[in-house]
Design an enzyme around this catalytic site. Sequence first.
Site, short mmCIF file in Angstrom:
data_model
loop_
_atom_site.label_atom_id
_atom_site.label_comp_id
_atom_site.label_asym_id
_atom_site.label_seq_id
_atom_site.Cartn_x
_atom_site.Cartn_y
_atom_site.Cartn_z
N GLU A 244 -12.91 1.93 -35.58
CA GLU A 244 -12.52 0.54 -35.96
C GLU A 244 -13.56 -0.55 -35.14
OE1 GLU A 244 -11.58 -2.43 -37.12
OE2 GLU A 244 -9.72 -1.30 -37.40
N ASP A 248 -16.20 -2.92 -37.15
CA ASP A 248 -16.10 -4.44 -36.97
C ASP A 248 -17.37 -5.01 -36.55
OD1 ASP A 248 -13.36 -4.06 -37.59
OD2 ASP A 248 -12.57 -4.22 -35.41
N SER A 446 -9.28 -3.60 -42.37
CA SER A 446 -9.91 -3.77 -40.96
C SER A 446 -11.45 -4.20 -41.51
CB SER A 446 -10.26 -2.39 -40.45
OG SER A 446 -9.29 -2.32 -39.52
N ASP A 483 -10.45 -14.77 -58.70
CA ASP A 483 -9.00 -14.14 -58.71
C ASP A 483 -9.11 -12.84 -59.11
OD1 ASP A 483 -6.28 -14.31 -58.64
OD2 ASP A 483 -5.94 -15.26 -60.59
N ILE A 484 -8.15 -11.93 -58.37
CA ILE A 484 -7.92 -10.62 -58.77
C ILE A 484 -6.69 -10.50 -59.26
CG2 ILE A 484 -7.78 -8.24 -57.92
CD1 ILE A 484 -10.68 -9.44 -57.63
#
Length: 517
Positions: A244, A248, A446, A483-484
């Site tokens: 993580e 990041d 994440s 847009d999805i």
Amino acid sequence: MSSPKKIALAGSHKTAHERETTGKVNSNETIEVTVRIRRKKSIEAKLQSGERVTHENYEKEFGSSQNDVDKVEAFAHEYHLSTAQVSLARRSVILRGSVGNMEAAFGVNLATSTDTAGNQIRVREGDIFIPETLKDIIEGVFGLDNRPVARPMFKISKRDGQIVSHAAAPQSFTPNQLATIYSFPEGFDGSGETIGIIELGGGYRTQDLTTYFKGLGIKTPSVKAVSVDGGTNSPTNANGADGEVMLDIEVAGAVSPGANIVVYFCPNTDQGFLDAITQSIHDTANKPSVISISWGSAEVNWTQQSLTSFNEAFKAASVLGVTICVAAGDAGSNDGVTSGATGGQLNVDFPASSPYALACGGTSLVVNNGAITSETVWHDSDTSAGGGGVSSTFPLPDYQANSNVPLTPGWQFKGRGVPDVAGDADPNTGYQVLVDGQEMVIGGTSAVAPLMAGLIARVNQQKGTSAGFINPTIYATPGLCRDITVGDNDTTTTHTSGYSAGIGWDACTGLGVLSKF
């Protein structure tokens, strides 16, 4: 002299720990708790106007009053608790004392238990009690119970149980490639900006960062670790929380290598998480203009005092011009809740569900010759999909009034819709990173939070001012998001009550993929 009457602190009720208690906590053990205190005056008018304040003026206008602090300290000192730290801006008084004195002061019984990793922790059950004379002053007490509260939202790409390398991945991207594919503003690298990152475990190795960015042909960004509540930069191995932390830093740093990156390490407790958030927002030395958070848990797992205090901290960020980017979750529409009243049903993740956070959802991305050929909702299993849904805690914010956020089935409560935006999160089309010397491909929402943080740092540099709370802007300005419209994140037990993508906002990918504003 008789002791003042005590009452239950509103919102402090804690359920029993999922594992059996193993005994009493040593009454002589020294611990610290954070007491959150009310503001001098309401912040709501400032929020409505959109007007910003400086850090100095925030403390003067909206911090806690010294008089309230004095009253809390006087109560604490009656129970032989000492004051470890006071911050009027953060509205926090950190008290230190023995477990026995803490139990007496707050009317709780602390027991020992273990977390899922086998670590010994303190737990409590029921309410916290405070003097009735302080009921309008104290908003929360954190740290008596130190059970883990959040999980990191990353997913490692694996094949036959083995970690997939960069070369072996069918399709994966470096973060700077994604910035180009998504058409982030060119010619800007976040110079002059600071990106704050909240981490509840793990750590980074400087040599890994040097190697990674050299491989990308990008200068290594400035990375600084800040300790909160004893949390430290503590790298272990590639299978733990290091994945993580490195994800990041490497994503944010590759998108905006000119930005300073400050990583706030804290314990994985409600106290640690809250203190890291308030410290980063009110950090007058490093002054992050955007903060990335890739940890969270379903709303049902939090106490009301946690939900309220985190949200109030994000309100402070809004008036200070600090953007909060939060991962929306990696377990689809049930958010990984498999037991209890909402087990297997619709749940939304927090702190992404705060109306003052930019909630970041997930997509699955296919690219050919640098051009997007397909982008759909990320959903590859019943336990691996972009989080999204409707809050059962926070009401529908004004900026979502025309977004057709649905009612949660069986509820008449009009809740805040999650997410707001989305980006590549499928581990099968994930991010090339380096963790503890090992090449990996990682996905999860994440990755989207630091991706958005990197974008915001670029835009802040481009515009010469911090973007701050962008939610009202992106909802009111058509065309900022692509847009999805294909896919779903239904991970409910029955597979009949989740959410599907469609034209406009939806509870899978929000408004879509943001690349400018």
